[in-house]
Design a protein around this motif. Structure first.
Motif, PDB file in Angstrom:
ATOM      1  N   GLY A  12       0.795  -1.225   0.000  1.00  0.00           N
ATOM      2  CA  GLY A  12       0.000   0.000   0.000  1.00  0.00           C
ATOM      3  C   GLY A  12       0.824   1.270   0.000  1.00  0.00           C
ATOM      4  O   GLY A  12       0.280   2.376  -0.010  1.00  0.00           O
ATOM      5  N   LYS A  13       2.155   1.145   0.013  1.00  0.00           N
ATOM      6  CA  LYS A  13       3.004   2.342   0.093  1.00  0.00           C
ATOM      7  C   LYS A  13       2.912   3.199  -1.167  1.00  0.00           C
ATOM      8  O   LYS A  13       3.017   4.434  -1.088  1.00  0.00           O
ATOM      9  CB  LYS A  13       4.455   1.946   0.352  1.00  0.00           C
ATOM     10  CG  LYS A  13       4.676   1.201   1.660  1.00  0.00           C
ATOM     11  CD  LYS A  13       4.205   1.997   2.868  1.00  0.00           C
ATOM     12  CE  LYS A  13       4.509   1.238   4.159  1.00  0.00           C
ATOM     13  NZ  LYS A  13       3.951   1.929   5.354  1.00  0.00           N
ATOM     14  N   PHE A  14       2.728   2.596  -2.319  1.00  0.00           N
ATOM     15  CA  PHE A  14       2.653   3.391  -3.539  1.00  0.00           C
ATOM     16  C   PHE A  14       1.361   4.197  -3.618  1.00  0.00           C
ATOM     17  O   PHE A  14       1.303   5.225  -4.292  1.00  0.00           O
ATOM     18  CB  PHE A  14       2.797   2.500  -4.764  1.00  0.00           C
ATOM     19  CG  PHE A  14       4.127   1.825  -4.870  1.00  0.00           C
ATOM     20  CD1 PHE A  14       5.302   2.511  -4.604  1.00  0.00           C
ATOM     21  CD2 PHE A  14       4.217   0.480  -5.227  1.00  0.00           C
ATOM     22  CE1 PHE A  14       6.546   1.892  -4.693  1.00  0.00           C
ATOM     23  CE2 PHE A  14       5.455  -0.145  -5.325  1.00  0.00           C
ATOM     24  CZ  PHE A  14       6.607   0.557  -5.053  1.00  0.00           C
ATOM     25  N   GLU A  15       0.331   3.738  -2.936  1.00  0.00           N
ATOM     26  CA  GLU A  15      -0.909   4.522  -2.852  1.00  0.00           C
ATOM     27  C   GLU A  15      -0.708   5.725  -1.930  1.00  0.00           C
ATOM     28  O   GLU A  15      -1.196   6.824  -2.210  1.00  0.00           O
ATOM     29  CB  GLU A  15      -2.052   3.645  -2.316  1.00  0.00           C
ATOM     30  CG  GLU A  15      -2.322   2.377  -3.109  1.00  0.00           C
ATOM     31  CD  GLU A  15      -3.112   2.644  -4.382  1.00  0.00           C
ATOM     32  OE1 GLU A  15      -3.387   3.820  -4.687  1.00  0.00           O
ATOM     33  OE2 GLU A  15      -3.440   1.662  -5.074  1.00  0.00           O
ATOM     34  N   ARG A  16       0.028   5.533  -0.857  1.00  0.00           N
ATOM     35  CA  ARG A  16       0.226   6.598   0.132  1.00  0.00           C
ATOM     36  C   ARG A  16       1.303   7.588  -0.282  1.00  0.00           C
ATOM     37  O   ARG A  16       1.256   8.760   0.108  1.00  0.00           O
ATOM     38  CB  ARG A  16       0.586   5.983   1.480  1.00  0.00           C
ATOM     39  CG  ARG A  16      -0.534   5.118   2.075  1.00  0.00           C
ATOM     40  CD  ARG A  16      -0.154   4.626   3.444  1.00  0.00           C
ATOM     41  NE  ARG A  16       0.228   5.738   4.307  1.00  0.00           N
ATOM     42  CZ  ARG A  16       1.042   5.619   5.357  1.00  0.00           C
ATOM     43  NH1 ARG A  16       1.586   4.454   5.636  1.00  0.00           N
ATOM     44  NH2 ARG A  16       1.332   6.661   6.098  1.00  0.00           N
ATOM     45  N   VAL A  59      -5.231  -7.084   1.809  1.00  0.00           N
ATOM     46  CA  VAL A  59      -4.787  -5.940   1.012  1.00  0.00           C
ATOM     47  C   VAL A  59      -5.931  -5.137   0.406  1.00  0.00           C
ATOM     48  O   VAL A  59      -5.691  -4.124  -0.258  1.00  0.00           O
ATOM     49  CB  VAL A  59      -3.828  -6.404  -0.115  1.00  0.00           C
ATOM     50  CG1 VAL A  59      -2.575  -7.018   0.472  1.00  0.00           C
ATOM     51  CG2 VAL A  59      -4.521  -7.375  -1.063  1.00  0.00           C
ATOM     52  N   ALA A  60      -7.157  -5.560   0.620  1.00  0.00           N
ATOM     53  CA  ALA A  60      -8.289  -4.924  -0.062  1.00  0.00           C
ATOM     54  C   ALA A  60      -8.409  -3.440   0.255  1.00  0.00           C
ATOM     55  O   ALA A  60      -8.820  -2.641  -0.597  1.00  0.00           O
ATOM     56  CB  ALA A  60      -9.595  -5.643   0.306  1.00  0.00           C
ATOM     57  N   ASP A  61      -8.049  -3.046   1.488  1.00  0.00           N
ATOM     58  CA  ASP A  61      -8.242  -1.654   1.904  1.00  0.00           C
ATOM     59  C   ASP A  61      -7.029  -0.773   1.644  1.00  0.00           C
ATOM     60  O   ASP A  61      -7.076   0.435   1.898  1.00  0.00           O
ATOM     61  CB  ASP A  61      -8.604  -1.590   3.389  1.00  0.00           C
ATOM     62  CG  ASP A  61      -7.518  -2.197   4.278  1.00  0.00           C
ATOM     63  OD1 ASP A  61      -6.685  -2.953   3.743  1.00  0.00           O
ATOM     64  OD2 ASP A  61      -7.516  -1.914   5.486  1.00  0.00           O
ATOM     65  N   LYS A  62      -5.926  -1.347   1.113  1.00  0.00           N
ATOM     66  CA  LYS A  62      -4.737  -0.520   0.918  1.00  0.00           C
ATOM     67  C   LYS A  62      -4.125  -0.638  -0.472  1.00  0.00           C
ATOM     68  O   LYS A  62      -3.415   0.266  -0.908  1.00  0.00           O
ATOM     69  CB  LYS A  62      -3.679  -0.845   1.977  1.00  0.00           C
ATOM     70  CG  LYS A  62      -3.188  -2.283   1.992  1.00  0.00           C
ATOM     71  CD  LYS A  62      -2.173  -2.488   3.119  1.00  0.00           C
ATOM     72  CE  LYS A  62      -1.671  -3.922   3.168  1.00  0.00           C
ATOM     73  NZ  LYS A  62      -0.690  -4.121   4.261  1.00  0.00           N
ATOM     74  N   VAL A  63      -4.376  -1.717  -1.167  1.00  0.00           N
ATOM     75  CA  VAL A  63      -3.905  -1.860  -2.546  1.00  0.00           C
ATOM     76  C   VAL A  63      -5.123  -1.698  -3.445  1.00  0.00           C
ATOM     77  O   VAL A  63      -5.915  -2.632  -3.609  1.00  0.00           O
ATOM     78  CB  VAL A  63      -3.213  -3.223  -2.771  1.00  0.00           C
ATOM     79  CG1 VAL A  63      -2.689  -3.321  -4.203  1.00  0.00           C
ATOM     80  CG2 VAL A  63      -2.078  -3.417  -1.774  1.00  0.00           C
ATOM     81  N   LEU A  64      -5.268  -0.531  -4.013  1.00  0.00           N
ATOM     82  CA  LEU A  64      -6.513  -0.154  -4.683  1.00  0.00           C
ATOM     83  C   LEU A  64      -6.485  -0.359  -6.190  1.00  0.00           C
ATOM     84  O   LEU A  64      -7.499  -0.161  -6.859  1.00  0.00           O
ATOM     85  CB  LEU A  64      -6.837   1.310  -4.366  1.00  0.00           C
ATOM     86  CG  LEU A  64      -6.842   1.667  -2.864  1.00  0.00           C
ATOM     87  CD1 LEU A  64      -7.208   3.133  -2.675  1.00  0.00           C
ATOM     88  CD2 LEU A  64      -7.784   0.759  -2.089  1.00  0.00           C
ATOM     89  N   ARG A  65      -5.316  -0.734  -6.713  1.00  0.00           N
ATOM     90  CA  ARG A  65      -5.184  -0.990  -8.140  1.00  0.00           C
ATOM     91  C   ARG A  65      -4.437  -2.301  -8.343  1.00  0.00           C
ATOM     92  O   ARG A  65      -3.721  -2.751  -7.445  1.00  0.00           O
ATOM     93  CB  ARG A  65      -4.411   0.150  -8.810  1.00  0.00           C
ATOM     94  CG  ARG A  65      -5.159   1.472  -8.867  1.00  0.00           C
ATOM     95  CD  ARG A  65      -4.265   2.551  -9.475  1.00  0.00           C
ATOM     96  NE  ARG A  65      -3.196   2.941  -8.556  1.00  0.00           N
ATOM     97  CZ  ARG A  65      -2.072   3.532  -8.943  1.00  0.00           C
ATOM     98  NH1 ARG A  65      -1.852   3.768 -10.232  1.00  0.00           N
ATOM     99  NH2 ARG A  65      -1.158   3.882  -8.048  1.00  0.00           N
ATOM    100  N   PRO A  66      -4.557  -2.914  -9.514  1.00  0.00           N
ATOM    101  CA  PRO A  66      -3.810  -4.145  -9.761  1.00  0.00           C
ATOM    102  C   PRO A  66      -2.317  -3.916  -9.577  1.00  0.00           C
ATOM    103  O   PRO A  66      -1.778  -2.874  -9.973  1.00  0.00           O
ATOM    104  CB  PRO A  66      -4.141  -4.471 -11.222  1.00  0.00           C
ATOM    105  CG  PRO A  66      -5.447  -3.814 -11.475  1.00  0.00           C
ATOM    106  CD  PRO A  66      -5.441  -2.561 -10.645  1.00  0.00           C
ATOM    107  N   PRO A  67      -1.604  -4.874  -8.980  1.00  0.00           N
ATOM    108  CA  PRO A  67      -0.167  -4.709  -8.770  1.00  0.00           C
ATOM    109  C   PRO A  67       0.616  -4.387 -10.043  1.00  0.00           C
ATOM    110  O   PRO A  67       1.597  -3.645  -9.993  1.00  0.00           O
ATOM    111  CB  PRO A  67       0.250  -6.064  -8.194  1.00  0.00           C
ATOM    112  CG  PRO A  67      -0.968  -6.531  -7.464  1.00  0.00           C
ATOM    113  CD  PRO A  67      -2.124  -6.079  -8.309  1.00  0.00           C
ATOM    114  N   SER A  68       0.188  -4.910 -11.188  1.00  0.00           N
ATOM    115  CA  SER A  68       0.910  -4.610 -12.427  1.00  0.00           C
ATOM    116  C   SER A  68       0.840  -3.125 -12.769  1.00  0.00           C
ATOM    117  O   SER A  68       1.779  -2.571 -13.345  1.00  0.00           O
ATOM    118  CB  SER A  68       0.355  -5.440 -13.587  1.00  0.00           C
ATOM    119  OG  SER A  68      -1.017  -5.156 -13.790  1.00  0.00           O
TER     120      SER A  68
END
Length: 406
Positions: free
Chosen positions: A273-277, A313-322
């Motif tokens: 989730g760091k790339f979202e933050r 990870v549903a609440d912190k990874v909001l887009r596909p990892p790719s």
């Protein structure tokens, strides 16, 4: 390929000159800070990914080498630290002195000459004695001295190694005190103010006894990198554990699977989730190669799509990892024909070239020939991006590919 772009290598190495710390530490630390001692080798093994040298006493039998001595640490310079110029079968795990190594390993004028011989314009260099992310200082007892050692190394890197004599061709890579995220953030900002755009970090911090990237412990450091546009550079082995299969596995086993820690680390980051933050954060994997990336992205997307409900990870990874990979992650390679044949599944903009000078894996002095042979199926614009364009954009070099300094 008739013409091949001048290379910008994002993974070379410097062997620190003997007086880097002696000339920069307060006098009270001269006897405990890093210093060079010439001494015989008693024994040395490298099995199961573990390097274990033992320094002999004066007068003991054994080959003489130059050793870094720091607190209780005795770390010799070895032929693997500076192997270029030797026939592959002549490269052994043996101690050496500064006089026995290639001068370009530690001297700027000779380094530039060796870069010219290898069609390299600019290079970013990882450390040797501090190890790939400065874990030597993290493992030391005296943290006050450790912080001074980190800062002394960074001052040498910026002011001397990448100083005026380098003419912008050497790109600084600095260290941080990994044991304190707030101090690390301050060091990132101190160096960013003088034009540094890359910092070394551990691929798997818990292997060093540090918090994982899934915690909030690193947020001050990550915020500083995000704010200053400082790229987080992670080299294989920067967790002090080279991949291996057993305690008695020969080094060839680990050398074959060196990419494994990069693979594990990248999944950590993509699921953190760091790339979202921290939307401006960029990370790169030095010497990790790229051929393994397509399947890992495919698998990570599948897990995110099918299992995120219970996968944490549903609440912190909001887009596909790719998608996160495409915007934030760079793979670095020096010899990966398979990865280049599958470039569409990786992304032209996510690949960087390197030469690994002066290590035993280095393609010096034939990095141009190796690259040209492996990229002959690619159009010139794609080759230009891989060999230099992506590095210019990522590290904010001049259009000519040089480090602009402050």
């Amino acid at each position: 390929m008739e013409t091949f772009p001048r290379i910008i290598s994002v993974d070379d190495h410097t062997v620190e000159p003997p007086r880097v710390w002696q000339d920069r530490l307060p006098s009270r630390y001269r006897d405990t800070g890093p210093r060079i001692v010439r001494a015989p080798l008693k024994e040395m093994t490298f099995l199961g990914g573990r390097f274990a040298p033992v320094m002999g006493a004066p007068g003991d039998d054994g080959p003489l080498g130059d050793w870094w001595v720091y607190e209780d640490l005795h770390r010799p310079l070895t032929r693997l630290d500076t192997a270029v110029g030797f026939d592959r079968d002549e490269i052994r795990l043996e101690v050496i002195t500064y006089e026995q190594m290639r001068p370009g390993s530690h001297s700027v004028p000779e380094r530039l000459a060796d870069m010219d011989a290898n069609h390299v314009q600019s290079a970013l260099c990882f450390p040797t004695f501090p190890r790939f992310c400065g874990q030597t200082f993290t493992e030391a007892r005296d943290r006050d001295l450790g912080l001074l050692c980190v800062r002394a190394y960074n001052d040498w890197m910026v002011e001397e190694w990448c100083g005026p004599d380098a003419r912008g061709r050497l790109i600084p890579l600095t260290l941080v005190p990994l044991w304190d995220a707030a101090l690390a953030a301050a060091e990132v900002r101190r160096n960013a103010a003088r034009g540094v755009r890359a910092v070394a970090f551990s691929e798997i911090p818990p292997h060093l006894g540090l918090p994982s990237i899934h915690t909030d412990a690193w947020d001050p450091f990550l915020e500083a990198c995000d704010e200053t546009g400082t790229v987080i550079a992670m080299h294989i082995g920067s967790s002090s554990r080279m991949p291996s299969t057993s305690a008695d596995a020969p080094p060839a086993v680990g050398s074959t699977i060196t990419y494994a820690n990069c693979c594990f680390s990248m999944v950590d980051w993509l699921m953190s989730g760091k790339f979202e933050r921290f939307p401006h954060l960029r990370i790169m994997y030095a010497e990790g190669q790229i051929g393994w990336i397509p399947y890992i992205l495919e698998r990570a997307d599948t897990v995110w799509q099918e299992n995120r409900g219970w996968g944490g990870v549903a609440d912190k990874v909001l887009r596909p990892p790719s998608e996160l990979f495409a915007g934030h992650v760079y793979g670095c390679f020096f010899d990966d024909a398979f990865g280049l044949r599958n470039l569409d599944a990786i992304g032209v903009g996510n690949v960087l070239y390197e030469t690994d000078y002066p290590h035993s894996d280095s393609t010096w002095p034939k990095s141009r020939e190796v690259g040209a042979a492996q990229m002959r199926h690619l159009d010139p614009g794609t080759v230009e991006r891989i060999v230099r364009g992506n590095a210019i954009d990522l590290l904010r070099l001049t259009p000519e590919g040089l480090w602009p300094g402050r």
